[in-house]
Design a protein around this motif. Structure first.
Motif, short mmCIF file in Angstrom:
data_model
loop_
_atom_site.label_atom_id
_atom_site.label_comp_id
_atom_site.label_asym_id
_atom_site.label_seq_id
_atom_site.Cartn_x
_atom_site.Cartn_y
_atom_site.Cartn_z
N PHE A 224 29.88 34.55 55.17
CA PHE A 224 28.96 35.75 55.34
C PHE A 224 29.13 37.29 53.32
CE2 PHE A 224 27.97 33.97 59.23
CZ PHE A 224 28.03 32.99 58.82
N ARG A 225 29.99 36.63 52.63
CA ARG A 225 30.98 38.04 51.90
C ARG A 225 30.71 37.56 50.25
NH1 ARG A 225 35.53 36.16 54.50
NH2 ARG A 225 36.48 35.49 52.65
N ARG A 226 29.35 36.45 50.26
CA ARG A 226 29.41 36.17 49.08
C ARG A 226 27.73 36.48 49.17
NH1 ARG A 226 32.68 32.54 46.03
NH2 ARG A 226 35.08 33.65 46.11
N PRO A 227 26.22 36.34 48.41
CA PRO A 227 24.80 36.47 48.30
C PRO A 227 24.85 34.54 48.65
CG PRO A 227 25.59 37.40 47.25
CD PRO A 227 26.82 37.29 46.76
N ALA A 228 23.99 34.21 49.89
CA ALA A 228 23.69 32.99 49.60
C ALA A 228 23.04 32.62 48.38
CB ALA A 228 22.57 32.88 50.35
N PRO A 229 23.53 31.03 48.12
CA PRO A 229 22.71 30.47 46.09
C PRO A 229 21.76 30.34 46.54
CG PRO A 229 24.15 28.77 47.87
CD PRO A 229 24.26 30.20 48.99
N GLU A 230 21.03 30.13 45.24
CA GLU A 230 19.53 30.32 44.93
C GLU A 230 19.45 29.05 45.11
OE1 GLU A 230 16.37 32.49 42.35
OE2 GLU A 230 18.17 33.28 41.95
N MET A 231 18.17 28.76 45.91
CA MET A 231 17.88 26.94 46.20
C MET A 231 16.06 27.22 44.68
SD MET A 231 17.12 26.12 50.02
CE MET A 231 18.38 27.63 51.12
N THR A 232 15.66 26.32 44.53
CA THR A 232 14.97 26.60 43.08
C THR A 232 13.46 25.52 44.03
OG1 THR A 232 15.71 25.04 42.27
CG2 THR A 232 15.91 27.02 41.43
N PHE A 233 12.70 25.98 44.39
CA PHE A 233 11.19 25.66 45.33
C PHE A 233 11.04 25.70 44.11
CE2 PHE A 233 13.51 26.69 49.07
CZ PHE A 233 13.71 25.62 49.35
N ASP A 234 10.12 26.59 42.80
CA ASP A 234 9.34 26.72 42.23
C ASP A 234 8.88 25.68 40.85
OD1 ASP A 234 10.38 27.20 40.42
OD2 ASP A 234 10.27 29.45 41.68
N ASP A 235 7.88 25.27 40.66
CA ASP A 235 8.06 24.38 39.35
C ASP A 235 8.57 24.87 38.55
OD1 ASP A 235 5.94 23.77 42.01
OD2 ASP A 235 3.71 23.93 40.15
N ASP A 236 9.34 26.20 37.80
CA ASP A 236 9.90 25.53 36.37
C ASP A 236 11.17 25.41 36.81
OD1 ASP A 236 8.56 27.70 36.40
OD2 ASP A 236 8.89 29.32 36.86
N ASN A 237 11.60 25.16 37.96
CA ASN A 237 13.24 24.33 38.48
C ASN A 237 13.41 23.12 38.88
OD1 ASN A 237 14.85 26.30 36.95
ND2 ASN A 237 13.92 27.54 38.47
#
Length: 455
Positions: free
Chosen positions: A434-447
């Protein structure tokens, strides 16, 4: 992968408010109220419409919070997006993880419903056989591609709505000829009804609303942007709630009380009662066709979500982020959802729908908390949003969501708890404790993948 620019597939500014509401209703599939009527009536001790009314009120509170967040975070949104922006990347990740519980297992509920309808039509064939057939059929179609699935689903939605209108009409005609064997008020509250029974039934009835939050992902396509999305979310909840309450009310009048020979197949027997065997069989085939089409879309969505998460490195890419060289589809993910669907052989409809609701209620609670966090941010910047709208109502919405979550069955809470614990452990690994930001999930249409990726 297609070489066509992704933005050529967008519908910028083309969707009216009516279209947005219709999209939400299509995702919800209003006919689900007929399918789960027996379960809700039995759980509420014969007061199904009251349970659906409570569920509607609960969803409306959360819908208002979604509408506020759609204005605060323009563009395609989700509980994951809102939590990541308003709270913390790790909370956002866990919100997305809870959302994945819905996506991953909701095809299982669709397959179970299809098997129930098949079994009602052909009772000599065991339900588990129909379940295997349904899973194999939809998985095969999705593996080889089904470009017409979206169009087919839209057509079947209009057919389904037409069949609901016909069914409601037959119920009214039946009541006109035979009346109800119990006072009308008993369908709303009777001597066997209790607050606990109503809220437990409302927790199950809330499954009928799953998908209204999908409207929030249309922020960039709606004419009028965030304002239209906010109105669309509220309109979708109100329209769906009205359909659910009215239909469950006439069904409860036709069949007063909470006793059914088979709660899962109660809808089929009610159709026989009001329209006869031939009508029930014809409508049952229409329902089966619509259910199969829905399962195709549900499974394709789940597999697509896992593929995007795998491609982004949120899930192991070697397993989830690969496409079949032959078909260009995420076959491994389709097989995983199919394997999860087989679990339904050991579950009844009550349990299956309730543990799907675990992720939904958790996500709904988080959205309400996001509104409160937005209020705090606004006040720090010298702005003062309405306290009743941005504090009191979301507090009530969050409390109601958490309360409904606690009313789910023990098995649902255990499965949901285990799923959440796995997410916490996985997040700890991804963020180095929990020392780093969580990776980003791309749920939107752009990705999102191109059409070939998900065909």
């Amino acid at each position: 992968m297609s070489s066509e620019p992704r933005n050529t597939m967008r519908l910028k500014g083309d969707l009216s408010l009516f279209s947005v509401v219709l999209f939400g209703l299509a995702y919800i599939s209003p006919g689900i109220v007929v399918t789960i009527f027996g379960v809700v009536a039995a759980t509420s001790d014969g007061a199904a419409p009251t349970a659906f009314a409570v569920a509607t009120l609960a969803m409306l509170l959360t819908g208002l919070s979604y509408a506020k967040m759609a204005r605060a975070v323009p563009g395609s949104g989700s509980v994951y997006t809102y939590a990541r922006r308003m709270l913390d990347s790790r909370i956002g990740f866990l919100s997305g993880w809870a959302m994945l519980l819905d996506y991953f297992f909701i095809p299982m509920v669709g397959w179970l419903i299809t098997a129930i309808y098949f079994n009602a039509q052909f009772p000599d064939v065991p339900k588990w056989v129909w379940l295997i057939v349904s899973v194999a059929l939809t998985t095969g179609i999705n593996a080889f591609g089904m470009k017409l699935a979206d169009r087919v689903n839209k057509v079947l939605m209009f057919i389904a709505v037409g069949s609901l209108v016909l069914f409601a009409t037959l119920c009214v005609v039946f009541l006109g000829k035979h009346g109800s064997s119990a006072p009308v008020t008993d369908s709303l509250w009777n001597s066997g009804t209790s607050f606990g029974a109503i809220t437990a039934a409302a927790a199950i009835a809330a499954y009928s609303f799953l998908g209204f939050d999908a409207v929030s992902t249309l922020g960039e396509e709606a004419r009028g942007g965030a304002k239209t999305i906010g109105k669309g979310i509220i309109g979708c909840v109100i329209a769906a709630g009205a359909i659910f309450i009215v239909l469950s009310f006439v069904m409860q009048l036709v069949h007063p009380g909470a006793k059914f020979a088979d709660v899962d197949a109660a809808a089929y027997h009610l159709k026989v009662q009001v329209g006869g065997e031939t009508y029930a069989e014809i409508i049952n085939f229409v329902t089966i066709a619509g259910s199969i089409a829905s399962c195709i879309a549900l499974q394709a969505s789940a597999a697509r979500l896992m593929y995007v998460m795998g491609r982004d490195g949120v899930l192991p890419k070697a397993v989830f982020g690969r496409l079949s060289a032959k078909t260009g589809t995420p076959v491994r993910n389709l097989l995983l959802t199919a394997a999860a669907g087989v679990i339904a052989m050991k579950l009844d409809l009550t349990t299956a729908t309730s543990f799907i609701n675990f992720g939904a209620f958790l996500g709904f609670a988080v959205v309400n908390v996001c509104v409160i966090a937005h209020l705090v941010r606004e006040r720090r910047q010298g702005r003062a949003p309405n306290l009743f709208s941005y504090l009191v109502m979301p507090v009530i919405g969050a409390a109601v969501s958490v309360y409904l979550l606690t009313k789910l069955g023990d098995i649902a809470l255990q499965i949901g708890g285990v799923w959440l614990a796995i997410g916490v452990i996985y997040l700890a690994v991804l963020t180095k404790g929990f020392r780093r930001p969580a990776p980003e999930m791309t749920f939107d249409d752009d990705n999102a993948p191109t059409e070939r990726d998900t065909a």
